[in-house]
Write a protein that holds these residues in place. Structure first.
Motif, PDB file in Angstrom:
ATOM      1  N   VAL A 151       0.828  -1.196   0.000  1.00 26.93           N
ATOM      2  CA  VAL A 151       0.000   0.000   0.000  1.00 26.93           C
ATOM      3  C   VAL A 151       0.875   1.264   0.000  1.00 26.93           C
ATOM      4  O   VAL A 151       0.496   2.293  -0.557  1.00 26.93           O
ATOM      5  CB  VAL A 151      -0.945   0.000   1.225  1.00 26.93           C
ATOM      6  CG1 VAL A 151      -1.690   1.311   1.369  1.00 26.93           C
ATOM      7  CG2 VAL A 151      -1.896  -1.179   1.153  1.00 26.93           C
ATOM      8  N   PHE A 152       2.037   1.172   0.610  1.00 27.31           N
ATOM      9  CA  PHE A 152       2.901   2.335   0.789  1.00 27.31           C
ATOM     10  C   PHE A 152       3.962   2.483  -0.303  1.00 27.31           C
ATOM     11  O   PHE A 152       4.428   3.584  -0.564  1.00 27.31           O
ATOM     12  CB  PHE A 152       3.602   2.260   2.152  1.00 27.31           C
ATOM     13  CG  PHE A 152       2.642   2.306   3.305  1.00 27.31           C
ATOM     14  CD1 PHE A 152       2.200   3.509   3.818  1.00 27.31           C
ATOM     15  CD2 PHE A 152       2.169   1.129   3.879  1.00 27.31           C
ATOM     16  CE1 PHE A 152       1.308   3.552   4.873  1.00 27.31           C
ATOM     17  CE2 PHE A 152       1.276   1.157   4.933  1.00 27.31           C
ATOM     18  CZ  PHE A 152       0.838   2.370   5.434  1.00 27.31           C
ATOM     19  N   LEU A 153       4.361   1.380  -0.908  1.00 31.17           N
ATOM     20  CA  LEU A 153       5.475   1.411  -1.859  1.00 31.17           C
ATOM     21  C   LEU A 153       5.089   2.029  -3.197  1.00 31.17           C
ATOM     22  O   LEU A 153       3.959   1.897  -3.661  1.00 31.17           O
ATOM     23  CB  LEU A 153       6.016   0.002  -2.092  1.00 31.17           C
ATOM     24  CG  LEU A 153       6.687  -0.654  -0.896  1.00 31.17           C
ATOM     25  CD1 LEU A 153       7.035  -2.095  -1.217  1.00 31.17           C
ATOM     26  CD2 LEU A 153       7.924   0.121  -0.482  1.00 31.17           C
ATOM     27  N   LEU A 154       6.068   2.672  -3.806  1.00 31.39           N
ATOM     28  CA  LEU A 154       5.926   3.206  -5.153  1.00 31.39           C
ATOM     29  C   LEU A 154       6.177   2.087  -6.154  1.00 31.39           C
ATOM     30  O   LEU A 154       6.831   1.097  -5.816  1.00 31.39           O
ATOM     31  CB  LEU A 154       6.968   4.313  -5.385  1.00 31.39           C
ATOM     32  CG  LEU A 154       6.896   5.524  -4.464  1.00 31.39           C
ATOM     33  CD1 LEU A 154       8.157   6.356  -4.613  1.00 31.39           C
ATOM     34  CD2 LEU A 154       5.661   6.338  -4.786  1.00 31.39           C
ATOM     35  N   PRO A 155       5.704   2.243  -7.377  1.00 29.02           N
ATOM     36  CA  PRO A 155       6.060   1.243  -8.389  1.00 29.02           C
ATOM     37  C   PRO A 155       7.582   1.221  -8.573  1.00 29.02           C
ATOM     38  O   PRO A 155       8.226   2.263  -8.620  1.00 29.02           O
ATOM     39  CB  PRO A 155       5.369   1.743  -9.655  1.00 29.02           C
ATOM     40  CG  PRO A 155       4.294   2.669  -9.176  1.00 29.02           C
ATOM     41  CD  PRO A 155       4.809   3.259  -7.894  1.00 29.02           C
TER      42      PRO A 155
END
Length: 169
Positions: free
Chosen positions: A115-119
């Motif tokens: 949910v928190f990570l960027l692609p």
């Protein structure tokens, strides 16, 4: 208490938003707070000499809340800002909470790293994801203090210790 420098680390030079810069400083405050509170682990309240440790932990807690409030007050200019502010919000709520159910929910939410990570895909996102993961790891370390965790392992995950009196099975 010495204030950690809010300077932008060189490995984040690809994205210099105010939130990224302050979030890095916020994590320095979180580290100091966890160390101060870990020092109090197991304190039974019987030794007046520990009062200085208690004051240090209270000061670290207050300073960390202040730094989190600064992160939250900054405008979210990018998607990473939104995600870093969400992690700072986890800390703010947890640091003010005494509700075990709320803490369980916050820990569950923080464990959903996707949910928190960027692609992934470019070096800037990689470095920012490392910062996000560091924040989430520190959140779990902070939350684990209430579990009786006394130390963290080399990978910065909670190490609840080993009972030396237990038989090896």
């Amino acid at each position: 208490m010495t204030n950690p420098s809010p300077s932008n680390p060189h490995h984040l030079s690809g994205l210099r938003t105010p939130v990224v810069v302050r979030f890095y400083a916020f994590l320095l405050f979180v580290n100091k707070m966890i160390d101060a509170e870990r020092d109090l682990s197991g304190y039974s309240g019987q030794d007046p000499a520990v009062d200085a440790w208690i004051r240090d932990a209270e000061n670290a807690h207050t300073a960390t809340l202040g730094e989190a409030a600064i992160v939250m007050s900054l405008p979210a200019l990018t998607e990473v800002d939104v995600r870093l502010k969400a992690i700072a919000r986890l800390f703010l709520v947890a640091m003010k909470s005494s509700d075990p159910d709320q803490m369980a929910y916050l820990r569950h939410r923080a464990s959903q790293t996707q949910v928190f990570l960027l692609p992934w895909g470019d070096p800037v996102s990689f470095r920012l994801n490392q910062l996000i993961l560091k924040g989430l790891t520190l959140f779990e370390n902070y939350a684990a203090l209430d579990d009786g965790m006394i130390d963290v392992g080399p990978d910065e995950t909670p190490d609840r210790g080993r009972d030396e009196t237990a038989p090896n099975l």
